[in-house]
Design an enzyme around this catalytic site. Structure first.
Site, short mmCIF file in Angstrom:
data_model
loop_
_atom_site.label_atom_id
_atom_site.label_comp_id
_atom_site.label_asym_id
_atom_site.label_seq_id
_atom_site.Cartn_x
_atom_site.Cartn_y
_atom_site.Cartn_z
N HIS A 201 0.79 -1.22 0.00
CA HIS A 201 0.00 0.00 0.00
C HIS A 201 0.83 1.28 0.00
O HIS A 201 0.29 2.36 -0.10
CB HIS A 201 -0.95 0.03 1.21
CG HIS A 201 -0.25 0.33 2.50
ND1 HIS A 201 0.43 -0.63 3.20
CD2 HIS A 201 -0.09 1.49 3.19
CE1 HIS A 201 0.96 -0.08 4.29
NE2 HIS A 201 0.67 1.20 4.31
C1 UD1 Z 1 -1.86 5.36 6.10
C2 UD1 Z 1 -0.52 5.78 6.69
C3 UD1 Z 1 0.49 4.66 6.52
C4 UD1 Z 1 -0.04 3.37 7.12
C5 UD1 Z 1 -1.40 3.06 6.50
C6 UD1 Z 1 -2.01 1.81 7.07
C7 UD1 Z 1 -0.03 8.18 6.59
C8 UD1 Z 1 0.82 9.19 5.96
N1 UD1 Z 1 0.02 6.95 6.02
O1 UD1 Z 1 -1.67 5.21 4.71
O2 UD1 Z 1 1.67 5.00 7.19
O3 UD1 Z 1 0.86 2.33 6.87
O4 UD1 Z 1 -2.28 4.16 6.70
O5 UD1 Z 1 -3.19 1.47 6.42
O6 UD1 Z 1 -0.71 8.48 7.55
N2 UD1 Z 1 -9.22 4.94 2.28
C9 UD1 Z 1 -10.47 4.36 2.28
N3 UD1 Z 1 -10.97 3.96 3.48
C10 UD1 Z 1 -10.32 4.13 4.64
C11 UD1 Z 1 -9.06 4.73 4.63
C12 UD1 Z 1 -8.51 5.13 3.44
O7 UD1 Z 1 -11.08 4.19 1.24
O8 UD1 Z 1 -10.87 3.74 5.69
C13 UD1 Z 1 -8.63 5.37 1.00
C14 UD1 Z 1 -8.85 6.82 0.75
O9 UD1 Z 1 -9.28 6.99 -0.56
C15 UD1 Z 1 -7.50 7.46 0.91
C16 UD1 Z 1 -6.54 6.29 0.64
O10 UD1 Z 1 -7.25 5.11 1.00
O11 UD1 Z 1 -7.30 8.51 0.05
C17 UD1 Z 1 -5.29 6.40 1.46
O12 UD1 Z 1 -5.63 6.57 2.86
P1 UD1 Z 1 -4.71 7.47 3.83
O13 UD1 Z 1 -5.19 7.38 5.22
O14 UD1 Z 1 -4.52 8.81 3.24
O15 UD1 Z 1 -3.29 6.80 3.76
P2 UD1 Z 1 -2.92 5.24 3.71
O16 UD1 Z 1 -2.39 4.95 2.36
O17 UD1 Z 1 -4.02 4.39 4.25
#
Ligand code: UD1
Length: 376
Positions: A201
Site C-alpha cells: 500500500h
Molecule cells: C496510512 C498511513 C500509513 C499506514 C497506512 C495503514 C499516513 C501518511 N500513512 O496510509 O503510514 O501504513 O495508513 O493502512 O498516515 N481509504 C479508504 N478507506 C479508509 C481509509 C482510506 O477508502 O478507511 C482510502 C482513501 O481513498 C485514501 C486512501 O485510501 O485517500 C489512502 O488513505 P490514507 O489514510 O490517506 O493513507 P494510507 O495509504 O491508508
C-alpha cells in the site's frame, strides 16, 4: 491524571489497545480515546476496535481522506478545541501516520505534554511521508517510548535528552501475544497448506502504476508454484483500477482488507509474506515467518538484522530468487528482539506512574498515586 490517546489509522489501533488496557488497571488514571477518523471504513477501523476489545472512541474528529496537508490541517483544527476543552494532563500518540504528528503539533503549542509510542524509528528516507511524521513527532514530544535500541541510538544522535527516552519494547507485539491463541479458529477452511501472503500500500509501490503492474505480473508468476493471497488496501484498490493487469489478477486471490485476527491467522501459517508494511515486518519477525519487504529502506532494521525480514527493494529478480530459496527450505532464521515479550505497555504504565509522581512533587497534579507501579 487524565490521559488522552490519539489514534487515526489502522496500525494505531493495535498499538493503543495494550496501553489502554494497562492504564485501565491504574488507580487515579482517567482515559479519553480519540479517533481522528483518518481511516473510516468498517474493515479499516471499526472491526479492529471490536476484535481488540477497545471501547468505542469517546471522540471522533471524522477528518476522512484528503491530501497530506488537508488531512493534517483538519486534524489540527478539530483537535485543538478538544484539548482546550478536555484539558488532558498527557496526550499519547502512536506510530508514524498523519494523526500523531498533527496531534503532537497541537499539544506542543498548547504546552500539553505528549508521549510518543514507537519513537526513534528512522528509515532515513525523507521521500516517505511517515519519515517526516516520525522526525517531527519525536522532536516535539516530551516522552519517547522506543520499541528497539536502534530507536534510542537514533534519538541520541539527534540530540534528544536521554531522560526523555524510555526503551519499553514493542506494543504491537503485546497485542499479537494476547491475540495469538484466538487465531486458530479464524483460518478459513479452504486455505491452501502453503501460500504467499501479500500486502502492498506504500505510495512508492502502488502510486507508480508501471511498477505496480510489474509486481502484479511477478506475483502472478509466483502463483503458478505457490498460491498468492492478497488482501487489498483501499489505496491499492484505487490504483488497481488504473493498472493494466493482462490476466495477472485472475491467478491472484485478491480480497478485501482483513480484520486483525483473520490476517494474523493467515500470517502464522504463511510460507512467505511479501509486504511493504511496517508492522508486518515486526509481526513476521516475532512469528519466525519469512518476510520479503518490497522497499529499499526500513525504519525497523532490527527485523532484518535479528529477525526473518529481507529487504528486496525494487528488484523483481531478487523477489523471485528469495521466494525460490524459501520454497527449497532455505528460509532465513531469526530471533525475537529484546523486550518484544508482550509487556511493553506495562512498562509504559510504569514510566507514566513515575512521571506522575514527579509532576506531583513539582505541584502540577493533585494526586501522586496511580497504583500502576504497585502492580508492576
Ligand atoms: C496510512 C498511513 C500509513 C499506514 C497506512 C495503514 C499516513 C501518511 N500513512 O496510509 O503510514 O501504513 O495508513 O493502512 O498516515 N481509504 C479508504 N478507506 C479508509 C481509509 C482510506 O477508502 O478507511 C482510502 C482513501 O481513498 C485514501 C486512501 O485510501 O485517500 C489512502 O488513505 P490514507 O489514510 O490517506 O493513507 P494510507 O495509504 O491508508
Amino acid at each position: 491524571m487524565h490521559i488522552l490517546h490519539v489514534v487515526g489509522a489502522r496500525p494505531n489501533f493495535m498499538k493503543v489497545a495494550p496501553v489502554y488496557r494497562a492504564l485501565t488497571d491504574c488507580d487515579g488514571v482517567r482515559q479519553t480515546l480519540l479517533h481522528t477518523g483518518q481511516h473510516y471504513d468498517f474493515n479499516m477501523s471499526d472491526v479492529f476496535f471490536q476484535q481488540l476489545g477497545l471501547p468505542a472512541p469517546d471522540i471522533n474528529l471524522q477528518v476522512g481522506s484528503g491530501s497530506h496537508a488537508q488531512q493534517t490541517a483538519q486534524i489540527i483544527s478539530r483537535f485543538e478545541p478538544v484539548v482546550t476543552d478536555r484539558k488532558p494532563d498527557l496526550v499519547l500518540v502512536y506510530g508514524d501516520v498523519n494523526s500523531p504528528v498533527a496531534a503532537a503539533l497541537v499539544c506542543v503549542k498548547l504546552q500539553v505534554p505528549v508521549g510518543h509510542v514507537e519513537a526513534g524509528l528512522r528509515s532515513f528516507d525523507r521521500a516517505m511521508p511517515e519519515e517526516i511524521n516520525r522526525l517531527v513527532t519525536d522532536r516535539i514530544s516530551n516522552l519517547l517510548f522506543t520499541p528497539s535500541s536502534d530507536g534510542n541510538d537514533n534519538l541520541a544522535r539527534e540530540g534528544v535528552a536521554a531522560e526523555k527516552v524510555h526503551f519499553v519494547g514493542n506494543v504491537m507485539i503485546d497485542t499479537l501475544v494476547r491475540m495469538l491463541p484466538r487465531t486458530a479458529e479464524r483460518v478459513p477452511a479452504n486455505t491452501p497448506s502453503r501460500y504467499a501472503l501479500v500486502t502492498l500500500h506504500r505510495p512508492s509501490n502502488v502510486d507508480d502504476i508501471a511498477w505496480l503492474e510489474q509486481m502484479l505480473r511477478e506475483l502472478s508468476e509466483i502463483s503458478a508454484e505457490l498460491p498468492v493471497l492478497f488482501p487489498v488496501h483501499p489505496r491499492t484498490r484505487q490504483r488497481l483500477h488504473g493498472a493494466s493487469l493482462n490476466g495477472a489478477r485472475r491467478s491472484l486471490q485478491l480480497m478485501d482488507p482483513l480484520p486483525y485476527l483473520d490476517f494474523l491467522a493467515l500470517q502464522t501459517r504463511a510460507t512467505v509474506v511479501i509486504t511493504d508494511s511496517g508492522g508486518i515486518q515486526e509481526e513476521t519477525t516475532y512469528l519466525g515467518i519469512p518476510c520479503l519487504t518490497v522497499r529499499e529502506t526500513t525504519e525497523r532494521p532490527i527485523t532484518a538484522e535479528m529477525g526473518t525480514n529481507t529487504l528486496v527493494g525494487r528488484g523483481i529478480p531478487r523477489i523471485r530468487m528469495e521466494v525460490q530459496k524459501i520454497l527449497h527450505g532455505e528460509s532465513k532464521q531469526g530471533k525475537v528482539p529484546p523486550l518484544w515479550d508482550g509487556h511493553a505497555a506495562e512498562r509504559i504504565a510504569t514510566v507514566l506512574a513515575g512521571a506522575r509522581a514527579a509532576a506531583w512533587e513539582a505541584g502540577r497534579v493533585s494526586n501522586a498515586s496511580s497504583g500502576c507501579s504497585d502492580r508492576l
